[in-house]
Design a protein around this motif. Structure first.
Motif, PDB file in Angstrom:
ATOM      1  N   CYS A  74       9.794   1.950  -4.513  1.00 10.24           N
ATOM      2  CA  CYS A  74       9.151   2.942  -5.367  1.00 10.24           C
ATOM      3  C   CYS A  74       7.681   2.994  -4.983  1.00 10.24           C
ATOM      4  O   CYS A  74       7.066   1.966  -4.711  1.00 10.24           O
ATOM      5  N   GLU A  75       7.151   4.186  -4.955  1.00 13.57           N
ATOM      6  CA  GLU A  75       5.737   4.349  -4.636  1.00 13.57           C
ATOM      7  C   GLU A  75       5.080   5.143  -5.748  1.00 13.57           C
ATOM      8  O   GLU A  75       5.601   6.178  -6.163  1.00 13.57           O
ATOM      9  N   VAL A  76       3.966   4.639  -6.232  1.00 17.23           N
ATOM     10  CA  VAL A  76       3.231   5.292  -7.316  1.00 17.23           C
ATOM     11  C   VAL A  76       1.933   5.845  -6.751  1.00 17.23           C
ATOM     12  O   VAL A  76       1.224   5.152  -6.006  1.00 17.23           O
ATOM     13  N   GLN A  77       1.649   7.096  -7.088  1.00 21.07           N
ATOM     14  CA  GLN A  77       0.371   7.685  -6.684  1.00 21.07           C
ATOM     15  C   GLN A  77      -0.729   6.763  -7.181  1.00 21.07           C
ATOM     16  O   GLN A  77      -0.750   6.376  -8.353  1.00 21.07           O
ATOM     17  N   ARG A  78      -1.606   6.357  -6.307  1.00 18.25           N
ATOM     18  CA  ARG A  78      -2.607   5.342  -6.624  1.00 18.25           C
ATOM     19  C   ARG A  78      -3.533   5.725  -7.766  1.00 18.25           C
ATOM     20  O   ARG A  78      -3.971   4.897  -8.540  1.00 18.25           O
ATOM     21  N   ARG A  79      -3.832   6.990  -7.884  1.00 16.96           N
ATOM     22  CA  ARG A  79      -4.758   7.446  -8.918  1.00 16.96           C
ATOM     23  C   ARG A  79      -4.075   8.511  -9.759  1.00 16.96           C
ATOM     24  O   ARG A  79      -3.695   9.556  -9.251  1.00 16.96           O
ATOM     25  N   ALA A  80      -3.921   8.243 -11.040  1.00 15.82           N
ATOM     26  CA  ALA A  80      -3.319   9.211 -11.953  1.00 15.82           C
ATOM     27  C   ALA A  80      -4.369  10.242 -12.335  1.00 15.82           C
ATOM     28  O   ALA A  80      -5.548   9.921 -12.523  1.00 15.82           O
ATOM     29  N   ASP A  81      -3.959  11.483 -12.446  1.00 16.01           N
ATOM     30  CA  ASP A  81      -4.871  12.550 -12.834  1.00 16.01           C
ATOM     31  C   ASP A  81      -4.969  12.648 -14.346  1.00 16.01           C
ATOM     32  O   ASP A  81      -3.944  12.673 -15.032  1.00 16.01           O
ATOM     33  N   ALA A  82      -6.192  12.700 -14.865  1.00 10.25           N
ATOM     34  CA  ALA A  82      -6.409  12.881 -16.300  1.00 10.25           C
ATOM     35  C   ALA A  82      -6.326  14.354 -16.626  1.00 10.25           C
ATOM     36  O   ALA A  82      -6.939  15.184 -15.968  1.00 10.25           O
ATOM     37  N   ASP A  83      -5.525  14.690 -17.619  1.00  5.91           N
ATOM     38  CA  ASP A  83      -5.391  16.074 -18.063  1.00  5.91           C
ATOM     39  C   ASP A  83      -6.292  16.298 -19.259  1.00  5.91           C
ATOM     40  O   ASP A  83      -6.491  15.422 -20.090  1.00  5.91           O
ATOM     41  N   GLU A  84      -6.811  17.484 -19.348  1.00  7.40           N
ATOM     42  CA  GLU A  84      -7.705  17.814 -20.474  1.00  7.40           C
ATOM     43  C   GLU A  84      -6.896  18.142 -21.704  1.00  7.40           C
ATOM     44  O   GLU A  84      -5.814  18.575 -21.701  1.00  7.40           O
TER      45      GLU A  84
END
Length: 84
Positions: A74-84
């Motif tokens: 499994c690979e997780v995107q290293r940086r999660a995007d913050a939603d407004e």
């Protein structure tokens, strides 16, 4: 951060998301399920609410990739995007 990759024993991938910001945030997390050869069987995105300066866990069902027994990584995107 990947805590557990989906397997036949536990078909859920567990991801921990940290929020370094001073306010609560909703984060979009991308997880890729790959077989032993590195072929991406499926990509999925989910959202998790994380308190200010805190962490939250997200469990993603590996069955979205099809046969869970074929998941090798499994690979997780290293940086999660913050939603407004």
């Amino acid at each position: 951060m990947l805590k557990h990759c989906a397997s036949t024993d536990d078909p859920y991938t567990t991801v921990e998301v940290r929020n370094p910001n001073a306010r609560d945030g909703l984060f979009t997390v991308k997880v890729s399920f790959q077989d032993e050869s590195g072929f991406t069987m499926a990509d999925t995105t989910d959202q998790v609410s994380v308190p200010a300066k805190g962490t939250a866990s997200l469990r993603v069902f590996g069955g979205r990739a099809g046969d869970v027994s074929r998941i090798g990584h499994c690979e997780v995107q290293r940086r999660a995007d913050a939603d407004e």
